[in-house]
Design a protein around this motif. Structure first.
Motif, PDB file in Angstrom:
ATOM      1  N   ASP A 195       0.890  -1.139  -0.094  1.00 30.66           N
ATOM      2  CA  ASP A 195       0.059   0.025  -0.016  1.00 30.66           C
ATOM      3  C   ASP A 195       0.729   1.318   0.034  1.00 30.66           C
ATOM      4  N   VAL A 198       2.404   1.726  -3.325  1.00 31.81           N
ATOM      5  CA  VAL A 198       1.550   2.147  -4.397  1.00 31.81           C
ATOM      6  C   VAL A 198       1.290   3.459  -4.165  1.00 31.81           C
ATOM      7  N   ARG A 199       1.386   4.229  -3.011  1.00 32.22           N
ATOM      8  CA  ARG A 199       0.738   5.365  -2.759  1.00 32.22           C
ATOM      9  C   ARG A 199       1.955   6.622  -3.309  1.00 32.22           C
ATOM     10  N   ALA A 202       1.912   6.512  -7.014  1.00 27.97           N
ATOM     11  CA  ALA A 202       0.955   7.419  -7.633  1.00 27.97           C
ATOM     12  C   ALA A 202       1.211   8.739  -7.392  1.00 27.97           C
ATOM     13  N   SER A 203       2.314   9.121  -6.270  1.00 32.61           N
ATOM     14  CA  SER A 203       2.184  10.707  -6.005  1.00 32.61           C
ATOM     15  C   SER A 203       3.446  11.220  -7.020  1.00 32.61           C
ATOM     16  N   ARG A 206       0.630   8.582 -11.766  1.00 32.02           N
ATOM     17  CA  ARG A 206      -0.030   7.522 -11.298  1.00 32.02           C
ATOM     18  C   ARG A 206      -0.022   6.389 -12.644  1.00 32.02           C
ATOM     19  N   SER A 238      -7.248  -4.060  -4.812  1.00 29.13           N
ATOM     20  CA  SER A 238      -7.531  -2.944  -4.369  1.00 29.13           C
ATOM     21  C   SER A 238      -6.806  -1.532  -4.911  1.00 29.13           C
ATOM     22  N   ALA A 239      -5.131  -2.018  -5.299  1.00 26.88           N
ATOM     23  CA  ALA A 239      -4.197  -1.144  -5.589  1.00 26.88           C
ATOM     24  C   ALA A 239      -4.707  -0.561  -6.813  1.00 26.88           C
ATOM     25  N   ARG A 240      -5.466  -1.094  -7.915  1.00 23.58           N
ATOM     26  CA  ARG A 240      -5.772  -0.578  -9.169  1.00 23.58           C
ATOM     27  C   ARG A 240      -6.316   0.826  -9.176  1.00 23.58           C
ATOM     28  N   LYS A 241      -7.091   1.151  -8.183  1.00 18.42           N
ATOM     29  CA  LYS A 241      -7.805   2.364  -8.052  1.00 18.42           C
ATOM     30  C   LYS A 241      -6.859   3.318  -8.130  1.00 18.42           C
ATOM     31  N   TRP A 242      -5.468   3.257  -7.629  1.00 16.08           N
ATOM     32  CA  TRP A 242      -4.489   4.168  -7.400  1.00 16.08           C
ATOM     33  C   TRP A 242      -3.426   4.243  -8.681  1.00 16.08           C
ATOM     34  N   LEU A 243      -3.029   2.645  -9.086  1.00 13.57           N
ATOM     35  CA  LEU A 243      -2.279   2.961 -10.299  1.00 13.57           C
ATOM     36  C   LEU A 243      -2.951   1.739 -11.335  1.00 13.57           C
TER      37      LEU A 243
END
Length: 325
Positions: A195, A198-199, A202-203, A206, A238-243
């Motif tokens: 997580d 991923v954050r 994405a920062s 993305r 759940s990570a695909r919403k970020w990447l």
């Protein structure tokens, strides 16, 4: 790998290669650079990290002096001539860490530029700012190994005090070059950091492709358990919403090797997952790098090129690395 001689830094083993061969670019892995292309893969010896699980330890951790009898001696111009003769569309340094062979690679880059052959690399990016600028001058596309974030993981499994230089260099290189990132997953060791990774990515951007690599540990971790595929699947869903460009591979039959449109979710590039670095392009559905369903742009470096397409020369005689007129 370097010595000081008469006030200058020199390589101990210039123009020496542990391998030069041909690979599909997807198996290296690059999923968003020159899809379908034929890559010449090259490597030297040694590394600046000490990963306990290294699958290339017989190259990266062996005393390079002891390896010289089995190395190839090939000057940069001959290497480029070989790449052209074999119909390669690009060159990728992918066996060990490129920063241990800077001087040779600067020469290779000069010859490759003259032949219009783009160069990419796999790197751990644990480099000074000055060395990172040198990397950016040599290579136009990167797959950076982001192995973990915590101080404990990096100290105990990688042999470095912090991942901060790597994070800094991902930001730097992503600002001017094509960057993909790979994280080798070690069950119950670094999978709890997904997580946070991923954050971070994405920062930066993305649309950075992130490869989660099912590690089959070697070197000092031969007895470690292999990562559980279903458990990693659940973490990544759940990570695909970020990447939007997440890939999970290094096992046969992965459903995570296809590229989905970040806007509508349609499959725009399909690949086979053959395991152990055997990925290959299957169907390319995004002509002109656009989703056929919603026309969202799919970020890719270059355009698709057929594996057997001969690199095309333009009107000035230079190679066109896409193989497309």
């Amino acid at each position: 790998m370097y010595i000081e001689h008469e006030g200058a830094i020199r390589e101990r083993f210039p123009h020496r290669w542990c391998t030069y061969g041909i690979s599909r670019i997807e198996s290296i892995p690059f999923y968003h650079a020159y899809p379908g292309s034929r890559s010449m893969i090259i490597g030297t010896s040694s590394c600046n990290l000490n990963c306990r699980y290294c699958s290339n330890a017989y190259i990266a951790k062996e005393d390079p002096e002891k390896m010289q009898d089995s190395m190839f001696d090939l000057p940069p111009r001959e290497l480029i001539q070989m790449a052209k003769k074999l119909g390669c569309h690009n060159i990728v340094f992918s066996i060990n860490e490129p920063t241990v062979s800077f001087l040779t690679l600067l020469e290779v880059a000069e010859e490759a530029k003259a032949a219009s052959l783009p160069m990419g690399c796999l790197t751990n990016a644990y480099t000074t700012e000055e060395s990172t600028e040198l990397l950016a001058s040599i290579f136009s596309f990167f797959n950076i190994g982001l192995k973990g974030l915590s101080t404990e993981f990096n100290r105990d499994y990688i042999g470095i005090p912090s991942s901060e230089p790597i994070l800094r260099n991902i930001r730097r290189l992503a600002g001017t070059s094509h960057v993909e990132v790979t994280t080798p997953v070690i069950q119950s060791v670094n999978d709890g950091e997904f997580d946070e990774i991923v954050r971070f990515l994405a920062s930066v951007d993305r649309e950075i492709p992130w490869h989660v690599f099912r590690l089959l540990p070697e070197h000092q971790m031969k007895d470690a358990q292999y990562p559980n595929i279903e458990a990693i699947n659940q973490v990544l869903n759940s990570a695909r919403k970020w990447l939007p460009y997440i890939y999970f591979h290094n096992f046969v039959g992965s459903d995570w090797v296809n590229t989905l449109c970040p806007n509508c979710g349609s499959e725009v590039i399909e690949r086979f997952s053959l395991g152990c670095g055997g990925d290959r392009l299957d169907r390319y559905l995004c002509e002109d790098n656009l989703c056929p369903n919603c026309h969202q742009e799919i970020r890719l470096l270059g355009r698709k090129v057929a594996w057997n397409a001969n690199p095309v020369r333009n009107s000035s005689g230079a190679l066109n690395p896409t193989g497309i007129i």
